[in-house]
Scaffold this motif. Sequence first.
Motif, mmCIF file in Angstrom:
data_model
loop_
_atom_site.group_PDB
_atom_site.id
_atom_site.type_symbol
_atom_site.label_atom_id
_atom_site.label_comp_id
_atom_site.label_asym_id
_atom_site.label_seq_id
_atom_site.Cartn_x
_atom_site.Cartn_y
_atom_site.Cartn_z
ATOM 1 N N VAL A 51 -9.490 -9.224 13.164
ATOM 2 C CA VAL A 51 -10.351 -10.124 12.168
ATOM 3 C C VAL A 51 -10.447 -8.070 11.459
ATOM 4 O O VAL A 51 -11.210 -7.739 12.139
ATOM 5 C CB VAL A 51 -12.011 -9.588 12.169
ATOM 6 N N VAL A 52 -10.177 -7.566 10.319
ATOM 7 C CA VAL A 52 -10.022 -6.676 9.797
ATOM 8 C C VAL A 52 -10.210 -6.409 8.366
ATOM 9 O O VAL A 52 -9.727 -7.341 7.818
ATOM 10 C CB VAL A 52 -8.012 -6.395 9.461
ATOM 11 N N ASP A 53 -10.630 -4.936 8.616
ATOM 12 C CA ASP A 53 -10.921 -4.555 7.013
ATOM 13 C C ASP A 53 -10.299 -2.765 7.247
ATOM 14 O O ASP A 53 -8.999 -2.611 7.330
ATOM 15 C CB ASP A 53 -12.309 -3.829 6.578
ATOM 16 N N GLY A 54 -10.591 -2.111 6.136
ATOM 17 C CA GLY A 54 -9.844 -1.288 6.081
ATOM 18 C C GLY A 54 -10.648 -0.292 7.221
ATOM 19 O O GLY A 54 -9.669 1.307 6.738
ATOM 20 N N GLU A 55 -11.491 -0.361 7.922
ATOM 21 C CA GLU A 55 -11.461 0.604 8.401
ATOM 22 C C GLU A 55 -12.080 -0.039 10.267
ATOM 23 O O GLU A 55 -12.152 1.040 11.269
ATOM 24 C CB GLU A 55 -12.514 1.428 8.296
ATOM 25 N N ILE A 56 -11.713 -1.063 10.452
ATOM 26 C CA ILE A 56 -12.782 -2.275 11.835
ATOM 27 C C ILE A 56 -11.304 -2.807 12.174
ATOM 28 O O ILE A 56 -11.374 -3.637 10.931
ATOM 29 C CB ILE A 56 -13.438 -2.432 12.138
ATOM 30 N N SER B 193 0.522 2.555 -3.286
ATOM 31 C CA SER B 193 -0.661 1.484 -2.977
ATOM 32 C C SER B 193 -0.767 0.684 -3.630
ATOM 33 O O SER B 193 -0.642 0.918 -4.901
ATOM 34 C CB SER B 193 -1.695 2.883 -2.960
ATOM 35 N N SER B 194 -1.450 0.240 -3.007
ATOM 36 C CA SER B 194 -2.299 -0.849 -3.899
ATOM 37 C C SER B 194 -3.315 -0.770 -5.225
ATOM 38 O O SER B 194 -3.736 -1.536 -6.093
ATOM 39 C CB SER B 194 -3.395 -1.405 -3.429
ATOM 40 N N SER B 195 -3.170 0.318 -5.957
ATOM 41 C CA SER B 195 -4.033 0.458 -6.643
ATOM 42 C C SER B 195 -3.165 1.448 -7.630
ATOM 43 O O SER B 195 -2.887 2.672 -7.155
ATOM 44 C CB SER B 195 -5.673 0.706 -6.637
ATOM 45 N N ALA B 196 -3.564 1.395 -8.627
ATOM 46 C CA ALA B 196 -3.130 2.840 -9.803
ATOM 47 C C ALA B 196 -2.637 3.686 -9.451
ATOM 48 O O ALA B 196 -2.333 4.987 -9.446
ATOM 49 C CB ALA B 196 -3.135 2.360 -11.412
ATOM 50 N N ASN B 197 -4.741 4.104 -9.500
ATOM 51 C CA ASN B 197 -4.236 5.777 -9.384
ATOM 52 C C ASN B 197 -5.733 5.698 -7.874
ATOM 53 O O ASN B 197 -6.450 5.856 -7.865
ATOM 54 C CB ASN B 197 -5.580 6.146 -10.209
ATOM 55 N N LEU C 271 -6.386 5.067 0.834
ATOM 56 C CA LEU C 271 -5.304 5.628 0.794
ATOM 57 C C LEU C 271 -5.026 5.793 2.318
ATOM 58 O O LEU C 271 -4.888 4.946 2.698
ATOM 59 C CB LEU C 271 -4.609 7.122 0.517
ATOM 60 N N GLU C 272 -6.814 5.854 3.092
ATOM 61 C CA GLU C 272 -7.116 5.914 4.421
ATOM 62 C C GLU C 272 -7.252 4.219 4.574
ATOM 63 O O GLU C 272 -6.732 4.441 5.863
ATOM 64 C CB GLU C 272 -8.852 6.475 4.561
ATOM 65 N N GLU C 273 -8.015 3.258 4.090
ATOM 66 C CA GLU C 273 -7.884 2.055 4.296
ATOM 67 C C GLU C 273 -6.280 1.449 4.477
ATOM 68 O O GLU C 273 -6.493 0.574 5.716
ATOM 69 C CB GLU C 273 -8.728 1.445 3.533
ATOM 70 N N ASP C 274 -5.344 2.064 3.640
ATOM 71 C CA ASP C 274 -4.353 1.087 3.530
ATOM 72 C C ASP C 274 -3.302 1.309 4.728
ATOM 73 O O ASP C 274 -3.303 0.994 5.927
ATOM 74 C CB ASP C 274 -3.586 2.001 2.232
ATOM 75 N N SER C 275 -3.463 3.010 5.285
ATOM 76 C CA SER C 275 -3.169 3.830 6.376
ATOM 77 C C SER C 275 -3.849 3.390 7.606
ATOM 78 O O SER C 275 -3.399 2.869 8.283
ATOM 79 C CB SER C 275 -3.975 5.121 7.075
ATOM 80 N N GLY D 264 -3.255 -8.134 1.780
ATOM 81 C CA GLY D 264 -2.593 -7.544 1.103
ATOM 82 C C GLY D 264 -1.660 -6.270 1.992
ATOM 83 O O GLY D 264 -0.439 -6.247 1.676
ATOM 84 N N GLU D 265 -2.225 -5.093 2.181
ATOM 85 C CA GLU D 265 -1.305 -4.402 2.780
ATOM 86 C C GLU D 265 -0.965 -4.610 4.279
ATOM 87 O O GLU D 265 0.436 -4.298 4.646
ATOM 88 C CB GLU D 265 -2.454 -2.874 3.083
ATOM 89 N N LEU D 266 -1.648 -5.415 4.733
ATOM 90 C CA LEU D 266 -0.954 -6.046 6.051
ATOM 91 C C LEU D 266 -0.026 -6.398 5.649
ATOM 92 O O LEU D 266 0.927 -6.181 6.957
ATOM 93 C CB LEU D 266 -2.325 -6.652 6.820
ATOM 94 N N ARG D 267 0.068 -7.477 5.095
ATOM 95 C CA ARG D 267 1.107 -8.326 4.988
ATOM 96 C C ARG D 267 3.107 -7.503 5.029
ATOM 97 O O ARG D 267 3.482 -7.577 4.605
ATOM 98 C CB ARG D 267 0.741 -9.049 3.520
ATOM 99 N N LYS D 268 2.196 -6.445 4.124
ATOM 100 C CA LYS D 268 3.557 -5.623 3.946
ATOM 101 C C LYS D 268 3.984 -4.878 4.582
ATOM 102 O O LYS D 268 5.611 -4.289 4.582
ATOM 103 C CB LYS D 268 2.886 -4.253 2.807
ATOM 104 N N HIS D 269 3.309 -5.500 5.660
ATOM 105 C CA HIS D 269 4.204 -4.379 7.661
ATOM 106 C C HIS D 269 4.325 -5.204 8.276
ATOM 107 O O HIS D 269 4.631 -4.774 9.111
ATOM 108 C CB HIS D 269 2.477 -3.317 7.487
ATOM 109 N N TRP D 270 4.146 -6.505 8.402
ATOM 110 C CA TRP D 270 3.894 -7.441 9.474
ATOM 111 C C TRP D 270 5.602 -7.678 9.489
ATOM 112 O O TRP D 270 6.780 -7.781 8.931
ATOM 113 C CB TRP D 270 4.234 -8.652 9.130
#
Length: 134
Positions: free
Chosen positions: A11-16, A52-56, A62-66, A97-103
């Motif tokens: 169970v994941v979000d951008g911080e946990i 990143s998943s958003s234009a700007n 960026l922290e959540e994507d990381s 969406g970000e996780l899928r990029k790294h599977w």
Amino acid sequence: MQLAHGAVVAVVDGEILNLYRNTGTEADLKLAALPAVDPSGDNKSAGSRHQSSSANPDASRLEEDSFAAAAAAMLNKQALENKFDQLVVIAAPKTLGELRKHWHKALEAKLAGELSKDLTGHSVADIEAALGKN
């Protein structure tokens, strides 16, 4: 969703990142929390190595994507080490969406399902109910 005995649920979000193991049967899901993990470690730049998943993207995006990249790396490592045979990932939509990029291919082979929903901070009963509906 039916999960084999021993299957892992992330169970994941951008911080946990919370991990659970099915100690029940396929027909009777019973999740038990696994020890807490912090995948972020030294992977702070992972989210900035790609678009990143958003234009700007702001600093928090960026922290959540990381964090998602680090979580994927940790799950990939566990898949390669055969720490689980089946994995289900429940994640906030942008994080998923970000996780899928790294599977890794090894993880993809063990991926039994994904649920695009933010359930971090919810009870085990809520997670079991969400899995039971899918």
